[in-house]
Design a protein around this motif. Structure first.
Motif, PDB file in Angstrom:
ATOM      1  N   GLY A  61      76.517 -47.688  -1.679  1.00  0.00           N
ATOM      2  CA  GLY A  61      77.666 -47.014  -1.087  1.00  0.00           C
ATOM      3  C   GLY A  61      77.267 -45.766  -0.319  1.00  0.00           C
ATOM      4  N   PRO A  62      78.255 -44.938   0.005  1.00  0.00           N
ATOM      5  CA  PRO A  62      78.008 -43.736   0.800  1.00  0.00           C
ATOM      6  C   PRO A  62      77.034 -42.773   0.115  1.00  0.00           C
ATOM      7  CG  PRO A  62      80.350 -44.215   0.687  1.00  0.00           C
ATOM      8  CD  PRO A  62      79.676 -45.130  -0.287  1.00  0.00           C
ATOM      9  N   TYR A  63      76.309 -42.022   0.930  1.00  0.00           N
ATOM     10  CA  TYR A  63      75.296 -41.110   0.401  1.00  0.00           C
ATOM     11  C   TYR A  63      75.083 -39.944   1.351  1.00  0.00           C
ATOM     12  CZ  TYR A  63      72.197 -43.199   3.879  1.00  0.00           C
ATOM     13  OH  TYR A  63      71.646 -43.616   5.064  1.00  0.00           O
ATOM     14  N   SER A  64      74.417 -38.918   0.827  1.00  0.00           N
ATOM     15  CA  SER A  64      73.914 -37.831   1.666  1.00  0.00           C
ATOM     16  C   SER A  64      72.399 -37.807   1.480  1.00  0.00           C
ATOM     17  CB  SER A  64      74.532 -36.486   1.273  1.00  0.00           C
ATOM     18  OG  SER A  64      74.116 -36.088  -0.009  1.00  0.00           O
ATOM     19  N   GLU A  98      71.899 -48.895   0.606  1.00  0.00           N
ATOM     20  CA  GLU A  98      72.544 -50.159   0.966  1.00  0.00           C
ATOM     21  C   GLU A  98      72.518 -50.384   2.481  1.00  0.00           C
ATOM     22  OE1 GLU A  98      76.902 -52.211   0.166  1.00  0.00           O
ATOM     23  OE2 GLU A  98      76.435 -50.290  -0.740  1.00  0.00           O
ATOM     24  N   ASN A  99      72.904 -49.361   3.221  1.00  0.00           N
ATOM     25  CA  ASN A  99      72.945 -49.463   4.676  1.00  0.00           C
ATOM     26  C   ASN A  99      72.943 -48.044   5.242  1.00  0.00           C
ATOM     27  OD1 ASN A  99      73.946 -49.812   7.453  1.00  0.00           O
ATOM     28  ND2 ASN A  99      74.308 -51.920   6.808  1.00  0.00           N
ATOM     29  N   ASP A 100      72.133 -47.797   6.258  1.00  0.00           N
ATOM     30  CA  ASP A 100      72.057 -46.430   6.790  1.00  0.00           C
ATOM     31  C   ASP A 100      73.337 -46.002   7.501  1.00  0.00           C
ATOM     32  OD1 ASP A 100      71.580 -47.997   9.060  1.00  0.00           O
ATOM     33  OD2 ASP A 100      69.836 -46.857   9.696  1.00  0.00           O
ATOM     34  N   ARG A 101      74.217 -46.928   7.821  1.00  0.00           N
ATOM     35  CA  ARG A 101      75.494 -46.551   8.419  1.00  0.00           C
ATOM     36  C   ARG A 101      76.434 -45.898   7.406  1.00  0.00           C
ATOM     37  NH1 ARG A 101      79.322 -50.123   6.842  1.00  0.00           N
ATOM     38  NH2 ARG A 101      78.603 -52.203   6.284  1.00  0.00           N
ATOM     39  N   LEU A 102      76.085 -45.967   6.113  1.00  0.00           N
ATOM     40  CA  LEU A 102      76.900 -45.373   5.060  1.00  0.00           C
ATOM     41  C   LEU A 102      76.574 -43.896   4.818  1.00  0.00           C
ATOM     42  CD1 LEU A 102      76.868 -48.321   2.506  1.00  0.00           C
ATOM     43  CD2 LEU A 102      78.721 -47.662   4.061  1.00  0.00           C
ATOM     44  N   CYS A 103      75.677 -43.350   5.623  1.00  0.00           N
ATOM     45  CA  CYS A 103      75.302 -41.935   5.484  1.00  0.00           C
ATOM     46  C   CYS A 103      76.487 -41.051   5.874  1.00  0.00           C
ATOM     47  CB  CYS A 103      74.101 -41.611   6.374  1.00  0.00           C
ATOM     48  SG  CYS A 103      73.536 -39.920   6.182  1.00  0.00           S
ATOM     49  N   GLU A 104      76.877 -40.173   4.948  1.00  0.00           N
ATOM     50  CA  GLU A 104      77.971 -39.232   5.183  1.00  0.00           C
ATOM     51  C   GLU A 104      77.454 -37.879   5.668  1.00  0.00           C
ATOM     52  OE1 GLU A 104      81.339 -39.546   4.889  1.00  0.00           O
ATOM     53  OE2 GLU A 104      81.231 -41.670   4.366  1.00  0.00           O
ATOM     54  N   ARG A 105      76.258 -37.537   5.242  1.00  0.00           N
ATOM     55  CA  ARG A 105      75.677 -36.248   5.629  1.00  0.00           C
ATOM     56  C   ARG A 105      74.170 -36.374   5.646  1.00  0.00           C
ATOM     57  NH1 ARG A 105      73.696 -31.739   3.075  1.00  0.00           N
ATOM     58  NH2 ARG A 105      74.422 -31.726   1.150  1.00  0.00           N
ATOM     59  N   SER A 106      73.546 -35.818   6.674  1.00  0.00           N
ATOM     60  CA  SER A 106      72.096 -35.889   6.819  1.00  0.00           C
ATOM     61  C   SER A 106      71.553 -34.534   7.218  1.00  0.00           C
ATOM     62  CB  SER A 106      71.743 -36.927   7.892  1.00  0.00           C
ATOM     63  OG  SER A 106      70.368 -36.953   8.116  1.00  0.00           O
ATOM     64  N   VAL A 117      56.220 -35.798   3.261  1.00  0.00           N
ATOM     65  CA  VAL A 117      57.675 -35.799   3.382  1.00  0.00           C
ATOM     66  C   VAL A 117      58.292 -35.907   1.991  1.00  0.00           C
ATOM     67  CG1 VAL A 117      57.751 -38.310   3.762  1.00  0.00           C
ATOM     68  CG2 VAL A 117      59.657 -36.913   4.524  1.00  0.00           C
ATOM     69  N   SER A 118      59.371 -35.169   1.777  1.00  0.00           N
ATOM     70  CA  SER A 118      60.143 -35.319   0.547  1.00  0.00           C
ATOM     71  C   SER A 118      61.571 -35.688   0.938  1.00  0.00           C
ATOM     72  CB  SER A 118      60.111 -34.053  -0.312  1.00  0.00           C
ATOM     73  OG  SER A 118      60.769 -33.001   0.328  1.00  0.00           O
ATOM     74  N   ILE A 119      62.141 -36.572   0.138  1.00  0.00           N
ATOM     75  CA  ILE A 119      63.463 -37.114   0.445  1.00  0.00           C
ATOM     76  C   ILE A 119      64.310 -37.019  -0.810  1.00  0.00           C
ATOM     77  CG2 ILE A 119      64.719 -39.163   1.220  1.00  0.00           C
ATOM     78  CD1 ILE A 119      61.769 -40.065   2.199  1.00  0.00           C
ATOM     79  N   GLU A 120      65.517 -36.560  -0.646  1.00  0.00           N
ATOM     80  CA  GLU A 120      66.482 -36.522  -1.744  1.00  0.00           C
ATOM     81  C   GLU A 120      67.762 -37.181  -1.244  1.00  0.00           C
ATOM     82  OE1 GLU A 120      68.760 -32.966  -3.755  1.00  0.00           O
ATOM     83  OE2 GLU A 120      66.710 -33.118  -4.550  1.00  0.00           O
ATOM     84  N   ILE A 121      68.141 -38.284  -1.885  1.00  0.00           N
ATOM     85  CA  ILE A 121      69.333 -39.049  -1.504  1.00  0.00           C
ATOM     86  C   ILE A 121      70.306 -38.977  -2.671  1.00  0.00           C
ATOM     87  CG2 ILE A 121      70.208 -41.262  -0.682  1.00  0.00           C
ATOM     88  CD1 ILE A 121      67.136 -41.959  -0.209  1.00  0.00           C
ATOM     89  N   THR A 122      71.528 -38.564  -2.387  1.00  0.00           N
ATOM     90  CA  THR A 122      72.532 -38.410  -3.422  1.00  0.00           C
ATOM     91  C   THR A 122      73.745 -39.268  -3.103  1.00  0.00           C
ATOM     92  OG1 THR A 122      71.783 -36.132  -3.776  1.00  0.00           O
ATOM     93  CG2 THR A 122      73.942 -36.719  -4.665  1.00  0.00           C
TER      94      THR A 122
END
Length: 132
Positions: A61-64, A98-106, A117-122
């Motif tokens: 689902g949606p994520y930041s 799930e899908n990069d189109r579900l990104c709400e904030r980047s 690189v460090s990545i944090e996805i919430t």
């Protein structure tokens, strides 16, 4: 409790400008195709992601997302925003999101990321500052 995935890799994403090239007659296809540089990066980065995800669940689902690229890897002509697309596509292909189109904030930034690189996805939910 908020679901967050954390990934660190020494393999800094390439710019989307270097990810694709125009196909030629010898490629036997038309349009744009992935470059060798993109494929090499995606394979190396993919192993780091798979190792990190062995201990974490994917984000559905949606994520930041917050992406930090180590300042020591900054080239004078580098455009940090051009590095996001290849990284997001790879995270989707590997099943982290799930899908990069579900990104709400980047957020993508130069900073301290142990030479990579460090990545944090919430997972996107009712959190302070996310527009809810």
């Amino acid at each position: 409790m908020t679901h967050t995935v954390r990934i660190a890799s020494p393999h800094v994403p390439i710019s989307v400008n270097k990810a694709y090239r125009n196909a030629t007659a010898r490629d036997h296809v038309k349009g744009r195709i992935k470059t060798k540089e993109y494929t090499t990066w995606a394979n190396a980065f993919g192993w780091d992601v798979k190792a990190a995800m062995a201990r974490q669940k994917p984000i559905l689902g949606p994520y930041s997302i917050v992406i930090t690229i180590d300042r020591s890897k900054r080239h004078p002509l580098a455009d940090v925003t051009n590095m996001e697309k290849c990284l997001a596509d790879c995270l989707q292909n590997l099943g982290v999101i799930e899908n990069d189109r579900l990104c709400e904030r980047s957020v993508i930034q130069w900073g301290s990321a142990q030479g990579g690189v460090s990545i944090e996805i919430t997972a996107w939910g009712v959190l302070p500052g996310n527009g809810e």
